[in-house]
Design a protein around this motif. Structure first.
Motif, PDB file in Angstrom:
ATOM      1  N   LEU A 136       0.825  -1.207   0.000  1.00 37.18           N
ATOM      2  CA  LEU A 136       0.000   0.000   0.000  1.00 37.18           C
ATOM      3  C   LEU A 136       0.859   1.256   0.000  1.00 37.18           C
ATOM      4  CD1 LEU A 136      -2.993   1.072   0.383  1.00 37.18           C
ATOM      5  CD2 LEU A 136      -2.418   1.196   2.806  1.00 37.18           C
ATOM      6  N   SER A 137       1.930   1.266   0.780  1.00 30.51           N
ATOM      7  CA  SER A 137       2.811   2.437   0.824  1.00 30.51           C
ATOM      8  C   SER A 137       3.482   2.684  -0.522  1.00 30.51           C
ATOM      9  CB  SER A 137       3.867   2.238   1.915  1.00 30.51           C
ATOM     10  OG  SER A 137       3.262   2.028   3.184  1.00 30.51           O
ATOM     11  N   VAL A 138       3.849   1.613  -1.211  1.00 28.27           N
ATOM     12  CA  VAL A 138       4.478   1.764  -2.528  1.00 28.27           C
ATOM     13  C   VAL A 138       3.497   2.371  -3.527  1.00 28.27           C
ATOM     14  CG1 VAL A 138       5.485   0.505  -4.466  1.00 28.27           C
ATOM     15  CG2 VAL A 138       6.135  -0.082  -2.128  1.00 28.27           C
ATOM     16  N   LEU A 139       2.267   1.875  -3.532  1.00 29.43           N
ATOM     17  CA  LEU A 139       1.266   2.404  -4.460  1.00 29.43           C
ATOM     18  C   LEU A 139       0.941   3.860  -4.159  1.00 29.43           C
ATOM     19  CD1 LEU A 139      -1.214  -0.637  -4.643  1.00 29.43           C
ATOM     20  CD2 LEU A 139       0.493   0.050  -6.335  1.00 29.43           C
ATOM     21  N   VAL A 140       0.783   4.189  -2.891  1.00 32.35           N
ATOM     22  CA  VAL A 140       0.465   5.569  -2.519  1.00 32.35           C
ATOM     23  C   VAL A 140       1.625   6.497  -2.884  1.00 32.35           C
ATOM     24  CG1 VAL A 140       0.000   7.107  -0.577  1.00 32.35           C
ATOM     25  CG2 VAL A 140      -1.152   4.896  -0.720  1.00 32.35           C
ATOM     26  N   THR A 141       2.846   6.060  -2.672  1.00 32.25           N
ATOM     27  CA  THR A 141       4.006   6.887  -3.028  1.00 32.25           C
ATOM     28  C   THR A 141       4.039   7.161  -4.525  1.00 32.25           C
ATOM     29  OG1 THR A 141       5.263   5.966  -1.174  1.00 32.25           O
ATOM     30  CG2 THR A 141       6.515   7.027  -2.929  1.00 32.25           C
ATOM     31  N   ALA A 142       3.735   6.135  -5.333  1.00 35.45           N
ATOM     32  CA  ALA A 142       3.708   6.328  -6.783  1.00 35.45           C
ATOM     33  C   ALA A 142       2.637   7.334  -7.185  1.00 35.45           C
ATOM     34  CB  ALA A 142       3.475   4.990  -7.482  1.00 35.45           C
ATOM     35  N   VAL A 143       1.502   7.327  -6.499  1.00 35.00           N
ATOM     36  CA  VAL A 143       0.447   8.304  -6.791  1.00 35.00           C
ATOM     37  C   VAL A 143       0.888   9.702  -6.388  1.00 35.00           C
ATOM     38  CG1 VAL A 143      -1.906   9.004  -6.207  1.00 35.00           C
ATOM     39  CG2 VAL A 143      -1.397   6.597  -6.591  1.00 35.00           C
ATOM     40  N   VAL A 144       1.483   9.837  -5.205  1.00 28.70           N
ATOM     41  CA  VAL A 144       1.845  11.153  -4.667  1.00 28.70           C
ATOM     42  C   VAL A 144       2.889  11.843  -5.528  1.00 28.70           C
ATOM     43  CG1 VAL A 144       3.013  12.263  -2.718  1.00 28.70           C
ATOM     44  CG2 VAL A 144       1.164  10.633  -2.307  1.00 28.70           C
TER      45      VAL A 144
ATOM     46  N   PRO B  66      -3.913  12.316  -5.277  1.00 26.53           N
ATOM     47  CA  PRO B  66      -3.771  12.046  -3.837  1.00 26.53           C
ATOM     48  C   PRO B  66      -4.888  12.638  -2.993  1.00 26.53           C
ATOM     49  CG  PRO B  66      -1.663  12.682  -4.774  1.00 26.53           C
ATOM     50  CD  PRO B  66      -2.688  12.924  -5.836  1.00 26.53           C
ATOM     51  N   GLY B  67      -5.374  13.823  -3.356  1.00 23.69           N
ATOM     52  CA  GLY B  67      -6.491  14.399  -2.620  1.00 23.69           C
ATOM     53  C   GLY B  67      -7.755  13.558  -2.746  1.00 23.69           C
ATOM     54  N   MET B  68      -8.042  13.080  -3.969  1.00 20.73           N
ATOM     55  CA  MET B  68      -9.183  12.191  -4.161  1.00 20.73           C
ATOM     56  C   MET B  68      -9.018  10.902  -3.356  1.00 20.73           C
ATOM     57  SD  MET B  68     -11.514  13.439  -6.229  1.00 20.73           S
ATOM     58  CE  MET B  68     -11.796  14.598  -7.568  1.00 20.73           C
ATOM     59  N   LEU B  69      -7.807  10.400  -3.301  1.00 20.30           N
ATOM     60  CA  LEU B  69      -7.558   9.163  -2.565  1.00 20.30           C
ATOM     61  C   LEU B  69      -7.774   9.358  -1.066  1.00 20.30           C
ATOM     62  CD1 LEU B  69      -6.635   6.224  -2.680  1.00 20.30           C
ATOM     63  CD2 LEU B  69      -4.274   7.038  -2.579  1.00 20.30           C
ATOM     64  N   VAL B  70      -7.372  10.502  -0.542  1.00 17.57           N
ATOM     65  CA  VAL B  70      -7.535  10.761   0.894  1.00 17.57           C
ATOM     66  C   VAL B  70      -9.013  10.799   1.271  1.00 17.57           C
ATOM     67  CG1 VAL B  70      -7.233  12.492   2.693  1.00 17.57           C
ATOM     68  CG2 VAL B  70      -5.323  11.903   1.199  1.00 17.57           C
ATOM     69  N   VAL B  71      -9.831  11.527   0.499  1.00 11.62           N
ATOM     70  CA  VAL B  71     -11.252  11.629   0.856  1.00 11.62           C
ATOM     71  C   VAL B  71     -11.948  10.280   0.710  1.00 11.62           C
ATOM     72  CG1 VAL B  71     -11.353  14.079   0.281  1.00 11.62           C
ATOM     73  CG2 VAL B  71     -11.877  12.391  -1.481  1.00 11.62           C
ATOM     74  N   THR B  72     -11.523   9.469  -0.237  1.00 11.38           N
ATOM     75  CA  THR B  72     -12.128   8.145  -0.404  1.00 11.38           C
ATOM     76  C   THR B  72     -11.782   7.225   0.762  1.00 11.38           C
ATOM     77  OG1 THR B  72     -11.989   8.395  -2.813  1.00 11.38           O
ATOM     78  CG2 THR B  72     -12.324   6.179  -1.953  1.00 11.38           C
ATOM     79  N   LEU B  73     -10.513   7.232   1.184  1.00  8.83           N
ATOM     80  CA  LEU B  73     -10.113   6.371   2.304  1.00  8.83           C
ATOM     81  C   LEU B  73     -10.744   6.824   3.614  1.00  8.83           C
ATOM     82  CD1 LEU B  73      -6.328   5.787   1.488  1.00  8.83           C
ATOM     83  CD2 LEU B  73      -8.266   4.275   1.045  1.00  8.83           C
ATOM     84  N   VAL B  74     -10.914   8.132   3.783  1.00  7.05           N
ATOM     85  CA  VAL B  74     -11.587   8.619   4.989  1.00  7.05           C
ATOM     86  C   VAL B  74     -13.040   8.147   5.005  1.00  7.05           C
ATOM     87  CG1 VAL B  74     -12.406  10.697   6.162  1.00  7.05           C
ATOM     88  CG2 VAL B  74     -10.057  10.582   5.320  1.00  7.05           C
ATOM     89  N   ALA B  75     -13.704   8.176   3.850  1.00  8.70           N
ATOM     90  CA  ALA B  75     -15.087   7.700   3.790  1.00  8.70           C
ATOM     91  C   ALA B  75     -15.173   6.214   4.119  1.00  8.70           C
ATOM     92  CB  ALA B  75     -15.668   7.978   2.406  1.00  8.70           C
TER      93      ALA B  75
ATOM     94  N   THR C 285      -1.485   7.371   3.767  1.00  6.95           N
ATOM     95  CA  THR C 285      -1.675   8.255   2.609  1.00  6.95           C
ATOM     96  C   THR C 285      -1.496   9.717   2.991  1.00  6.95           C
ATOM     97  OG1 THR C 285      -3.241   6.645   1.687  1.00  6.95           O
ATOM     98  CG2 THR C 285      -3.271   8.866   0.773  1.00  6.95           C
ATOM     99  N   VAL C 286      -2.049  10.123   4.111  1.00 10.56           N
ATOM    100  CA  VAL C 286      -1.939  11.519   4.528  1.00 10.56           C
ATOM    101  C   VAL C 286      -0.489  11.889   4.822  1.00 10.56           C
ATOM    102  CG1 VAL C 286      -2.569  13.157   6.335  1.00 10.56           C
ATOM    103  CG2 VAL C 286      -4.301  11.645   5.373  1.00 10.56           C
ATOM    104  N   VAL C 287       0.238  11.024   5.510  1.00  6.40           N
ATOM    105  CA  VAL C 287       1.636  11.316   5.847  1.00  6.40           C
ATOM    106  C   VAL C 287       2.482  11.454   4.585  1.00  6.40           C
ATOM    107  CG1 VAL C 287       3.698  10.355   6.920  1.00  6.40           C
ATOM    108  CG2 VAL C 287       1.530  10.334   8.154  1.00  6.40           C
ATOM    109  N   LEU C 288       2.323  10.517   3.651  1.00  7.82           N
ATOM    110  CA  LEU C 288       3.120  10.581   2.422  1.00  7.82           C
ATOM    111  C   LEU C 288       2.747  11.801   1.585  1.00  7.82           C
ATOM    112  CD1 LEU C 288       3.118   6.795   1.399  1.00  7.82           C
ATOM    113  CD2 LEU C 288       5.021   8.119   2.329  1.00  7.82           C
ATOM    114  N   PHE C 289       1.471  12.132   1.518  1.00  4.77           N
ATOM    115  CA  PHE C 289       1.025  13.286   0.745  1.00  4.77           C
ATOM    116  C   PHE C 289       1.577  14.590   1.332  1.00  4.77           C
ATOM    117  CE2 PHE C 289      -2.884  15.871  -0.711  1.00  4.77           C
ATOM    118  CZ  PHE C 289      -2.200  16.286  -1.842  1.00  4.77           C
ATOM    119  N   LEU C 290       1.461  14.747   2.623  1.00  3.00           N
ATOM    120  CA  LEU C 290       1.976  15.965   3.252  1.00  3.00           C
ATOM    121  C   LEU C 290       3.495  16.049   3.160  1.00  3.00           C
ATOM    122  CD1 LEU C 290      -0.251  16.210   6.461  1.00  3.00           C
ATOM    123  CD2 LEU C 290      -0.401  17.559   4.350  1.00  3.00           C
TER     124      LEU C 290
END
Length: 761
Positions: free
Chosen positions: A401-409, A416-425, A441-446
């Motif tokens: 999961l961290s690898v995929l999120v890093t590739a998106v970020v 990444p913003g769309m991904l954050v709101v989806t995971l929060v939901a 996701t939030v940590v890597l994005f920030l």
């Protein structure tokens, strides 16, 4: 008198003497009922005299061996059956039989034992040949038949024959017929379509009629296949791939140059990475430095260009829409299979997603890959971060999961913003209340925003803050993005109706399929999560399209449920097994509809098919209706190449807009100015006196650099179809420049003209 037999001849008895008819039957003679186990002599035994002591001893020894082996009972014995003859009784041939003692047939006697040397056969008149040294092989015993039965009659009824294999194979391969027919019609249409003169309807008006016929055959074949429970998933996958080929590969085959000015721009960014060998800052690149601050996609493509050994990404980016669409299939299937095993629901949802994805973000761009990674993250979270705690291998899935999120970020700004709101939901549901994906996701994005992307965000933050909460401004198109003209308006409405139809079908599926509201609630949240992004930003007047794109995976699932009479979910099947004592839940069978019941038949068979046909046909104008803007003929590409081949460093290129190929070619050494992006009052000044105003704007360029004016058919199409300057106004601008003494003509062809500002004397 016959001489005594030698020891060699004793091994095989000779035929018995006595009168014998040459026409006597050897198999069909009747059998006496009083001798069911009687042994019929072989031809060699029948030829041997009955009073020969050697033959009698051999026969007695053979019968003793036979008596010790099990003998199958006769099929049926009459009530007055007599005892079998003694073992030393002399066998009688057919000639010795009387009406009261008929000859024995093989059909009534027991099968010979395996130790017998030959099958039972009546004696023939042919003299026996001398015995050989090799042992005599035993013949296979005849099949046992009922007593007194005649020979089996020939088969006259075809229904008695075993079914042939070819009808079953033909039925199994039947889905290939519509698929091959559709692709054949598509191939014929490609060969008979002319794209040299596109109008405001784009590719819609240029396509041959057989293209539409092939699309209809493909859709009908898919619906027939997916509703048949005997068909495997491979056929549904083949139809979806055929749909993607007809939708996404048609333009790559028809057009000799890649589509979309933005795709050419991304090729220029990759060329810059290959040339400079590293990332650069805003002080060096200006506004184009934003691509160096999210370099994931471009760095990967630069490595791919080196790996393939091609000159640039333009060699393969025309096929990127097909490649990126195929990449979405795996995460989509994983997401849908999380909630159901109903193949009808899964593949119909995939089909609706493909025909509803008209937004055009599948071209050669970072968002095409980032969207596939986004769906991959959702699939991992739904399948591996829900339900029980302490699942084995959770650390491995967290790393993935961290690898995929890093590739998106590192690849895109919005995803990444769309991904954050989806995971929060998803985290607010009871089953997927797992905060590890959200926190990761939030940590890597920030972390990325506060380091590599900080220069861009610092400059763009004031505008982003002002747009928060302004929903009306975030969804409006604005100047330069309003469809103008009959073709542009028609294709725009086709796209809106297509998206609206998918969303309405999704709403109908939610209301109609009660089981999905309970069992597939996380997917419903995935569909609704992007809606708050309308409040956040306009994203260059594209936020409405991006929200529709990120809603589509969940909306397509519920829209497919609206087209089916009844669907199943994995959670529902598990609950049914629990309630039924862990009994296996049988797959849902299609309800048989009686012939007089016309309304159910119409709904179950024709209404969903018509809906699929309408959506599939509507995709073509929605996706290809603006090809007059997006397609650049080879003449236009050649004209722009002449410009950059002769432009010195620090030169300036002035054009109406950026809608032409190679618009950002060598952007690190050549500046660009697109006057339609300027203030509207300045645009009006250019329209009133084009040559004078443009010469004044270009006069600041110092030698040896030069200032160029470029006007191509791609710029004219974009300006006219988006509500800016029409073709007449732009033609007046070109004529004013052509007749001015301040400009000189450098190159001209059917796709446009290139002028240069003369140096001041």
């Amino acid at each position: 008198m016959r001489p005594p037999t030698t020891p060699r001849e004793r091994s095989a008895p000779e035929p018995a003497s006595g009168p014998e008819s040459p026409d006597a039957p050897d198999r069909d003679a009747p059998t006496p009922s009083d001798a069911p186990n009687r042994t019929v002599p072989t031809p060699q035994e029948a030829a041997t005299p009955s009073d020969a002591p050697e033959a009698r001893e051999a026969r007695e020894a053979r019968e003793k061996r036979t008596s010790r082996e099990p003998v199958a009972p006769p099929p049926r014995e009459p009530a007055d059956a007599t005892q079998p003859e003694p073992a030393d009784a002399t066998p009688r041939g057919p000639a010795d039989a009387t009406p009261s003692d008929p000859a024995t047939t093989p059909s009534q006697e027991s099968p010979p034992a395996p130790s017998q040397e030959a099958s039972a056969r009546p004696a023939r008149s042919t003299p026996a040949r001398p015995a050989r040294s090799t042992p005599v092989r035993a013949h296979r015993p005849p099949a046992q038949e009922p007593t007194g039965s005649a020979a089996a009659p020939p088969v006259t009824d075809l229904a008695d024959l075993a079914p042939a294999a070819w009808p079953a194979r033909a039925a199994a391969a039947w889905p290939a017929v519509p698929l091959i027919t559709a692709l054949a019609l598509w191939t014929y249409a490609i060969r008979h379509t002319d794209v040299s003169a596109l109008d405001d309807f784009g590719l819609l008006s240029a396509l041959h009629l057989t293209f539409w016929a092939g699309l209809g055959v493909l859709t009908a074949g898919f619906w027939s296949t997916v509703r048949d429970p005997r068909r495997r998933d491979g056929w549904s996958l083949a139809y979806v791939l055929g749909l993607l080929v007809m939708e996404r590969a048609t333009q790559a085959v028809l057009y000799p140059a890649p589509l979309y000015a933005w795709a050419w721009k991304h090729d220029a960014v990759i060329d810059h990475l290959l040339t400079s060998g590293g990332l650069q800052t805003a002080d060096q690149l200006g506004d184009m430095a934003v691509y160096d601050q999210w370099p994931g996609f471009f760095a990967a493509q630069a490595a791919l260009v080196r790996l393939l050994g091609v000159d640039n990404a333009a060699m393969y980016m025309a096929w990127w829409p097909l490649v990126s669409s195929v990449m979405l299939l795996l995460p989509l299937l994983l997401i849908y299979r999380t909630f159901t095993a109903d193949r009808r629901l899964i593949w119909t949802a995939v089909w609706l997603f493909c025909v509803g994805n008209w937004v055009g973000q599948d071209y050669f761009s970072p968002q095409s890959v980032a969207f596939a990674l986004h769906l991959g993250v959702i699939a991992v979270v739904l399948r591996r971060f829900g339900g029980r705690r302490g699942r084995s291998g959770q650390a491995v899935w967290t790393v993935l999961l961290s690898v995929l999120v890093t590739a998106v970020v590192v690849s895109h700004q919005l995803t990444p913003g769309m991904l954050v709101v989806t995971l929060v939901a998803l985290a607010f549901t009871r089953r997927h209340r797992h905060w590890v994906p959200v926190i990761t996701t939030v940590v890597l994005f920030l972390a990325w925003c506060l380091t590599a992307a900080l220069p861009f965000l610092s400059a763009a933050m004031p505008d982003m803050i002002r747009s928060i909460g302004d929903v009306g401004a975030n969804v409006e198109t604005g100047y330069g993005a309003t469809p103008t003209g009959t073709g542009a308006v028609a294709t725009s409405w086709a796209a809106r109706l297509l998206s609206g139809s998918v969303l309405l079908l999704a709403l109908a599926g939610v209301l109609r399929q009660r089981v999905l509201r309970r069992r597939a609630l996380p997917l419903l949240l995935v569909a609704a999560a992007p809606l708050p992004m309308f409040v956040a930003s306009s994203y260059g007047s594209e936020m409405i399209f991006r929200v529709l794109l990120f809603m589509l995976p969940g909306a397509a699932f519920f829209a497919a449920a609206a087209l089916l009479p009844k669907v199943r979910t994995l959670a529902g099947d598990a609950a049914a097994r629990e309630a039924g004592g862990h009994a296996r839940v049988a797959p849902a069978r299609r309800r048989r509809l009686p012939l007089p019941s016309l309304p159910p038949l119409r709904y179950a068979a024709w209404a969903p098919l018509l809906a699929l046909l309408a959506g599939t046909f509507a995709f073509v104008p929605s996706y290809s209706g603006k090809d007059r803007i997006n397609y650049f003929p080879p003449a236009e590409v050649a004209l722009v190449r002449q410009l950059f081949d002769r432009a010195p460093d620090d030169s300036l290129v002035v054009a109406a807009n950026r809608n032409y190929p190679l618009a950002y070619e060598q952007y690190w050494r050549v500046d660009h100015y697109w006057f339609l992006d300027d203030d509207r009052r300045h645009v009006d000044e250019i329209v009133r006196d084009p040559a004078t105003v443009l010469a004044r704007d270009m006069a600041a360029v110092e030698a040896p650099a030069r200032a160029y004016f470029l006007l191509t058919q791609g710029q004219v199409a974009n300006s006219e179809m988006n509500g800016q300057l029409d073709e007449t106004q732009l033609r007046r601008v070109r004529e004013s420049v052509a007749t001015s003494s301040r400009f000189e003509l450098l190159a001209e062809n059917g796709a446009g003209a290139l002028y240069a500002l003369r140096p001041a004397s």
